[in-house]
Design an enzyme around this catalytic site. Structure first.
Site, PDB file in Angstrom:
ATOM      1  N   ASP A 122       0.828  -1.156   0.134  1.00  0.00           N
ATOM      2  CA  ASP A 122      -0.080  -0.122  -0.084  1.00  0.00           C
ATOM      3  C   ASP A 122       0.715   1.159  -0.035  1.00  0.00           C
ATOM      4  OD1 ASP A 122       1.002  -0.031   2.739  1.00  0.00           O
ATOM      5  OD2 ASP A 122      -0.903   0.913   3.678  1.00  0.00           O
ATOM      6  N   GLU A 123       1.981   1.166  -0.397  1.00  0.00           N
ATOM      7  CA  GLU A 123       3.062   2.301  -0.617  1.00  0.00           C
ATOM      8  C   GLU A 123       3.711   2.472  -1.616  1.00  0.00           C
ATOM      9  OE1 GLU A 123       4.294   2.578   4.289  1.00  0.00           O
ATOM     10  OE2 GLU A 123       5.478   1.619   2.970  1.00  0.00           O
TER      11      GLU A 123
HETATM   12  P1  TTP Z   1       0.452  -0.050   7.242  1.00  0.00           P
HETATM   13  O1  TTP Z   1       0.763   0.960   5.983  1.00  0.00           O
HETATM   14  O2  TTP Z   1       1.539  -0.086   8.346  1.00  0.00           O
HETATM   15  O3  TTP Z   1      -0.846   0.299   7.941  1.00  0.00           O
HETATM   16  P2  TTP Z   1      -2.145   0.632   7.382  1.00  0.00           P
HETATM   17  O4  TTP Z   1      -2.348   0.918   5.832  1.00  0.00           O
HETATM   18  O5  TTP Z   1      -3.117  -0.421   7.887  1.00  0.00           O
HETATM   19  O6  TTP Z   1      -2.725   1.861   8.255  1.00  0.00           O
HETATM   20  P3  TTP Z   1      -2.061   3.471   7.968  1.00  0.00           P
HETATM   21  O7  TTP Z   1      -1.385   3.607   6.796  1.00  0.00           O
HETATM   22  O8  TTP Z   1      -3.416   4.028   7.915  1.00  0.00           O
HETATM   23  O9  TTP Z   1      -1.536   3.791   9.320  1.00  0.00           O
HETATM   24  O10 TTP Z   1       0.277  -1.335   6.582  1.00  0.00           O
HETATM   25  C1  TTP Z   1      -0.413  -1.717   5.350  1.00  0.00           C
HETATM   26  C2  TTP Z   1      -0.907  -2.859   5.360  1.00  0.00           C
HETATM   27  O11 TTP Z   1      -0.394  -4.176   5.581  1.00  0.00           O
HETATM   28  C3  TTP Z   1      -2.197  -3.144   6.383  1.00  0.00           C
HETATM   29  O12 TTP Z   1      -3.543  -2.634   5.935  1.00  0.00           O
HETATM   30  C4  TTP Z   1      -2.413  -4.645   6.635  1.00  0.00           C
HETATM   31  C5  TTP Z   1      -0.878  -5.141   6.411  1.00  0.00           C
HETATM   32  N1  TTP Z   1      -0.127  -5.456   7.546  1.00  0.00           N
HETATM   33  C6  TTP Z   1      -0.097  -6.745   8.311  1.00  0.00           C
HETATM   34  O13 TTP Z   1      -0.722  -7.604   7.497  1.00  0.00           O
HETATM   35  N2  TTP Z   1       0.399  -7.034   9.404  1.00  0.00           N
HETATM   36  C7  TTP Z   1       1.343  -6.050   9.912  1.00  0.00           C
HETATM   37  O14 TTP Z   1       1.578  -6.374  11.254  1.00  0.00           O
HETATM   38  C8  TTP Z   1       0.901  -4.641   9.543  1.00  0.00           C
HETATM   39  C9  TTP Z   1       1.744  -3.295  10.265  1.00  0.00           C
HETATM   40  C10 TTP Z   1       0.438  -4.467   8.396  1.00  0.00           C
HETATM   41 CA    CA Z   2      -1.061   2.495   4.848  1.00  0.00          CA
END
Ligand code: TTP
Ligand code: CA
Length: 348
Positions: free
Chosen positions: A105-106
């Protein structure tokens, strides 16, 4: 350099909300069930309402259920998120000259040639946010900065549904806490904190040799380059070698309807092998006499799986039109794959 860092808000949970509007306004947690016992496993992510209750990524499901009685727990659907991520990344790729997918997601996008200054870059980022919301229904946070790390940090500070810009670079760098620097772990943070080094301004006061003694040479030069604003790692759409998948048809044929499900399988499987998105696709036909005919197409943007499926059919039609032999095996090769790379690369 002007870089946008795009980060989808609470990604997995936001997709679940999107697909099931009745979840909107409620705390939601996405669970990875390990399958050992009914509730064993961990939370992958949660929406902001659930986070407010203390339910966060990594927490045991059992514990989360204890503290969040009204929270809606849904099982993780990774393939679905991957598909949606691909579509978002494809939109993102059209906003810059190169894109680096950093995780599901980045992504970083180099917009140096599309925007002459920060104001124009902000405008581009605003349009990108709107574009993703309109086309995919998802909210993202975007950071705009003079390098990848600063863009990521300013995005982090503006979550969720935010747009942040590093306009006063020196002041911004001075105030960055060590804990905010991507790629710097808890241990490094602790070591520096013990010596009163909390921000990048503090880092600038040190001699690199002394910093290297504390955190190692590569970390020291990484932090120094950030502190002195000389960090300029490029957005790398690193081209990995072609990835392909071939399948043998049940009979030699020229009938496109017979071949369609095979080529779809080849595309889907080729996509599931890569960690990124291709900008190039080839359809390769192995003819009944084992000769090989291929047709391909290159794009200026990254292809989603769906789009690749459509293009593969066009290319297959071209092969059938251009050759009279029957086809024995059909394959798909994906090229110019922009792969994820992390800031850890800098450390190695
Ligand atoms: P993140 O970018 O860390 O978090 P997010 O998108 O859920 O929240 P935000 O950016 O608003 O702070 O993680 C991206 C995706 O990766 C998240 O939706 C789910 C997955 N993920 C896991 O499966 N396990 C984990 O421990 C983490 C941190 C993320
Ligand atoms: Ca995110």
């Amino acid at each position: 350099m002007i870089v946008l860092f795009v980060d989808i808000d609470y990604f997995f949970a936001q997709v679940e909300e999107l697909l099931n509007p009745s979840l909107k306004g409620k705390p939601v947690a996405v669970c990875v069930y390990s399958g050992r016992t009914k509730d064993s496993g961990a939370i992958a992510t949660s929406n902001y309402l659930a986070r407010r209750l203390g339910i966060k990524a990594g927490m045991a499901i059992v514990k989360a259920k204890e503290i969040g009685k009204d929270v809606i727990f849904v099982p993780m659907r990774k393939d679905l998120y991957k598909e949606i991520s691909d579509r978002v990344m494809s939109i993102v790729s059209t906003y810059g000259d190169s894109m680096e997918i950093a995780s599901i997601d980045e992504a970083y996008v180099d917009v140096s040639r599309k925007a002459r200054n920060l104001l124009e870059a902000m405008d581009l980022a605003k349009r990108l946010k709107e574009d993703i919301l309109r086309k995919e229904g998802l909210r993202v946070t975007i950071g705009v900065g003079p390098n990848k790390v600063l863009a990521k940090i300013v995005a982090e500070r503006n979550k969720p549904d935010g747009l942040g810009v590093v306009d006063n670079v020196t002041k911004f760098i001075d105030e960055i806490e060590i804990s905010e620097v991507p790629g710097v772990g808890k241990k490094t943070e602790e070591i520096l904190k013990e010596r009163g080094i909390k921000t990048l301004r503090d880092v600038r006061e040190l001699r690199i040799e002394d910093l290297a003694k504390l955190v190692g040479r590569s970390r020291a030069s990484y932090l120094m380059s950030l502190a002195f604003n000389t960090y300029n790692e490029q957005v790398k759409p690193r081209q990995v070698s072609h990835r392909g998948r071939y399948v043998t048809l049940t009979e030699n044929t020229r009938d496109i309807n017979v071949i369609l499900p095979f080529i779809k399988r080849a595309v889907d499987e080729a996509f599931s092998k890569i960690n990124g998105l291709p900008m190039e696709i080839y359809v390769v036909a192995i003819m009944e006499d084992l000769d090989i005919v291929s047709k391909g197409k290159s794009y200026k943007f990254a292809l989603t799986r769906e789009y690749a499926n459509v293009v593969s059919i066009e290319l297959l039609k071209k092969i059938i039109e251009s050759d009279r032999r029957k086809i024995r095996r059909i394959g798909v090769r994906l090229g110019k794959i922009s792969r994820s790379s992390t800031l850890e690369d800098f450390l190695h």
